[in-house]
Design a protein around this motif. Structure first.
Motif, short mmCIF file in Angstrom:
data_model
loop_
_atom_site.label_atom_id
_atom_site.label_comp_id
_atom_site.label_asym_id
_atom_site.label_seq_id
_atom_site.Cartn_x
_atom_site.Cartn_y
_atom_site.Cartn_z
N ALA A 18 0.83 -1.21 0.00
CA ALA A 18 0.00 0.00 0.00
C ALA A 18 0.87 1.25 0.00
O ALA A 18 0.52 2.25 -0.65
CB ALA A 18 -0.93 -0.01 1.22
N ARG A 21 2.10 1.88 -3.45
CA ARG A 21 1.01 2.29 -4.37
C ARG A 21 0.52 3.71 -4.09
O ARG A 21 -0.20 4.28 -4.91
CB ARG A 21 -0.17 1.33 -4.25
CG ARG A 21 0.06 -0.05 -4.83
CD ARG A 21 -1.28 -0.78 -4.99
NE ARG A 21 -2.01 -0.86 -3.73
CZ ARG A 21 -1.94 -1.89 -2.88
NH1 ARG A 21 -1.13 -2.91 -3.15
NH2 ARG A 21 -2.66 -1.89 -1.77
N HIS A 22 0.86 4.25 -2.92
CA HIS A 22 0.32 5.56 -2.58
C HIS A 22 0.74 6.59 -3.63
O HIS A 22 1.89 6.62 -4.07
CB HIS A 22 0.85 5.99 -1.20
CG HIS A 22 0.12 7.18 -0.63
ND1 HIS A 22 0.37 8.47 -1.06
CD2 HIS A 22 -0.86 7.27 0.30
CE1 HIS A 22 -0.41 9.31 -0.40
NE2 HIS A 22 -1.17 8.60 0.44
N ASP A 185 -3.65 7.73 5.14
CA ASP A 185 -4.03 6.52 4.40
C ASP A 185 -3.22 5.29 4.79
O ASP A 185 -3.55 4.18 4.37
CB ASP A 185 -3.84 6.76 2.89
CG ASP A 185 -4.58 7.99 2.40
OD1 ASP A 185 -5.80 8.07 2.61
OD2 ASP A 185 -3.92 8.88 1.82
N LEU A 186 -2.16 5.47 5.57
CA LEU A 186 -1.23 4.37 5.84
C LEU A 186 -0.93 4.27 7.34
O LEU A 186 -0.92 5.28 8.04
CB LEU A 186 0.08 4.60 5.08
CG LEU A 186 0.00 4.65 3.56
CD1 LEU A 186 1.26 5.29 2.99
CD2 LEU A 186 -0.19 3.24 2.99
#
Length: 509
Positions: A18, A21-22, A185-186
């Motif tokens: 992830a 991919r950010h 987001d992470l």
């Protein structure tokens, strides 16, 4: 000498896809292929460099070898600035380029005694984030391990999985703002402990321990907002250290309760700090973060109250003379089950993504605080005196309201004393040390008395609820309350007498 300005962020291995991919990571150009870095850290057998907070590393990347010397720096929210000297390594140490005399002298004095202590081996992927002119940040994803051979010949390993942000151009707060954006987001957790520190801990077998509040480091010459920022960053370090240490446990149920307790203390101190400095801070900042910190502390429930109930009240009781010993055993079992459940609830609510997001968000907001004309003009000592006087006046009102000795009023007085004590601790460097220390000793004694009364009052309500659910516990509950009744009555009679001089006597500010 160069100054390395970086921010380290730990993340779980499962979050790497992830992260890659950010959009902010994927959109940053790669700087070459990923490389494997082998690093050997050197010190004397008695760790003379570590004692002086100096790290010496030889890094091998293919045919290239580099010698790096770093000095420790204060780190907050993962953001650190430290002096660094890096040069080619030709199979022997060369400290001639180190322009800090004390560091050079230390290294030259111990040159012949230097031996390998531990190694790190990790794979590094590097990208550059340069969204506008004047801002350039290296994004380095490191995955690997720290490797140590102990004195007993055992091989010890600990994993490395982190994102390192290094400032090439821009402001240090740009690193925090980028990290805060990524953390939305992470699951990213700011990491103040360097790879070198982790290696030394593994080498020495040093267990993690709870981090307590630091002594205040403000100075009279600071303006009000800068003083607030200094104190708030200190609270952030306590918060982050305890959250990170707790999250390092693979099994949440094995986390020592002191980590959670000290994490909650950091939240209380930060909220108290927001209230103390509110006149000099933007109202929106104070309101938002007071609420968010309150909600964060609430995640950890009443585990601390049950710890105190078990250790301070139940463990002190000897059930000799109790006719129904079975009831006491059942009460102990109930209390321990409730405590274990509360601990489990608290530790399972300790989430890396949530704590990282809050830590980075608060740190970013803290670094963005404006310094207005009022804050620039205000004398810090005068500001401190006014705020402490206000706290003492409020505690006086609480004292007068507590004259009836109603438990809720005594509890309010206890909270007032705690707020006043925090304020004195925060502003302590501005006033005579001996007077402050004497006053704080009295505050701690008064708080201890009020705390015991509150613990018994809370226990009485808790036991009443348990007896309502399990009537067989009634004899044991009555015995426990009776055991503490004499001390409770004695302290209840004297508590206001002991508190009064602190509120009407001489003050140290």
């Amino acid at each position: 000498m160069s100054h390395e300005i970086e921010l380290k962020l730990a993340l779980p291995q499962r979050a790497l896809p992830a992260l890659r991919r950010h959009p902010l990571i994927a959109g940053a150009p790669k700087l070459g292929n990923a490389v494997t870095l082998d690093n050997t850290y050197y010190d004397t057998p008695d760790l003379a460099l570590k004692a002086r907070k100096v790290a010496l590393r030889i890094r091998r990347q293919g045919r290239l070898s580099l010698q790096t010397v770093k000095c420790a720096a204060v780190s907050s929210g993962g953001l650190s600035q430290r002096p660094e000297w890096e040069q080619a390594y030709a199979e022997q140490f060369d400290f001639s380029a180190i322009d800090a005399p004390e560091v050079a002298k230390l290294l030259n004095r111990h040159r012949d005694a230097l031996v390998p202590v531990f190694t790190t081996r990790f794979r590094r992927e590097t990208r550059r984030h340069a969204p506008r002119p004047g801002l350039s940040i290296l994004l380095m994803i490191d995955t690997g391990e720290v490797i140590v051979t102990t004195a007993a010949g055992e091989l010890q390993r600990t994993p490395i999985c982190e994102l390192e942000l290094e400032l090439e151009a821009g402001r240090p707060q740009d690193l925090v703002e980028l990290a805060s954006t990524l953390a939305q987001d992470l699951p990213l957790m700011p990491a103040d402990i360097s790879k070198a520190e982790r290696g030394y801990r593994l080498f020495l077998g040093t267990p993690l321990s709870a981090t307590r509040a630091e002594a205040s480091a403000i100075t009279p010459g600071q303006n009000v907002v800068d003083a607030f920022r200094t104190l708030a960053l200190s609270c952030v370090r306590q918060w982050q250290a305890n959250a990170a240490a707790a999250l390092a446990h693979a099994d949440p149920d094995s986390i020592h309760p002191d980590f959670i307790h000290q994490l909650r203390v950091s939240q209380r101190r930060l909220r108290a700090l927001l209230k103390f400095f509110a006149p000099a801070l933007p109202p929106g900042f104070v309101g938002e973060w007071n609420q968010r910190l309150r909600e964060n502390a609430a995640r950890f429930g009443d585990a601390r109250d049950l710890d105190v109930f078990c250790t301070e009240l139940l463990d002190a009781v000897t059930p000799e003379g109790l006719a129904d010993v079975a009831a006491f055993e059942a009460l102990l079992q109930t209390a321990h089950e409730m405590r274990d459940a509360a601990r489990s609830h608290a530790t399972h609510n300790l989430d890396m993504a949530t704590q990282g997001r809050l830590l980075l968000g608060f740190t970013a907001a803290l670094l963005q605080l404006p310094t207005g004309s009022l804050a620039e003009a205000a004398d810090l000592r005068t500001f401190a005196r006014l705020r402490l006087d206000r706290l003492r006046k409020r505690a006086r009102r609480q004292f007068e309201a507590a004259a009836t000795l109603v438990p809720t009023r005594l509890h309010a007085l206890r909270i007032g004393f705690k707020q006043l004590r925090y304020g004195i601790e925060f502003f302590a460097p501005l006033f005579p040390a001996k007077a402050v220390d004497r006053y704080l000793e009295g505050m701690v004694r008064a708080q201890t008395l009020l705390g015991f009364l509150q613990d018994v009052d809370t226990a009485q309500a808790r036991l009443a609820q348990w007896v309502q659910d399990r009537p067989a516990l009634a004899p044991a509950a009555a015995f426990v309350l009776g055991w503490h009744a004499s001390r409770y009555a004695r302290l209840r009679r004297r508590v206001l007498h002991d508190c009064e001089p602190l509120l009407w006597g001489k003050k140290p500010w």
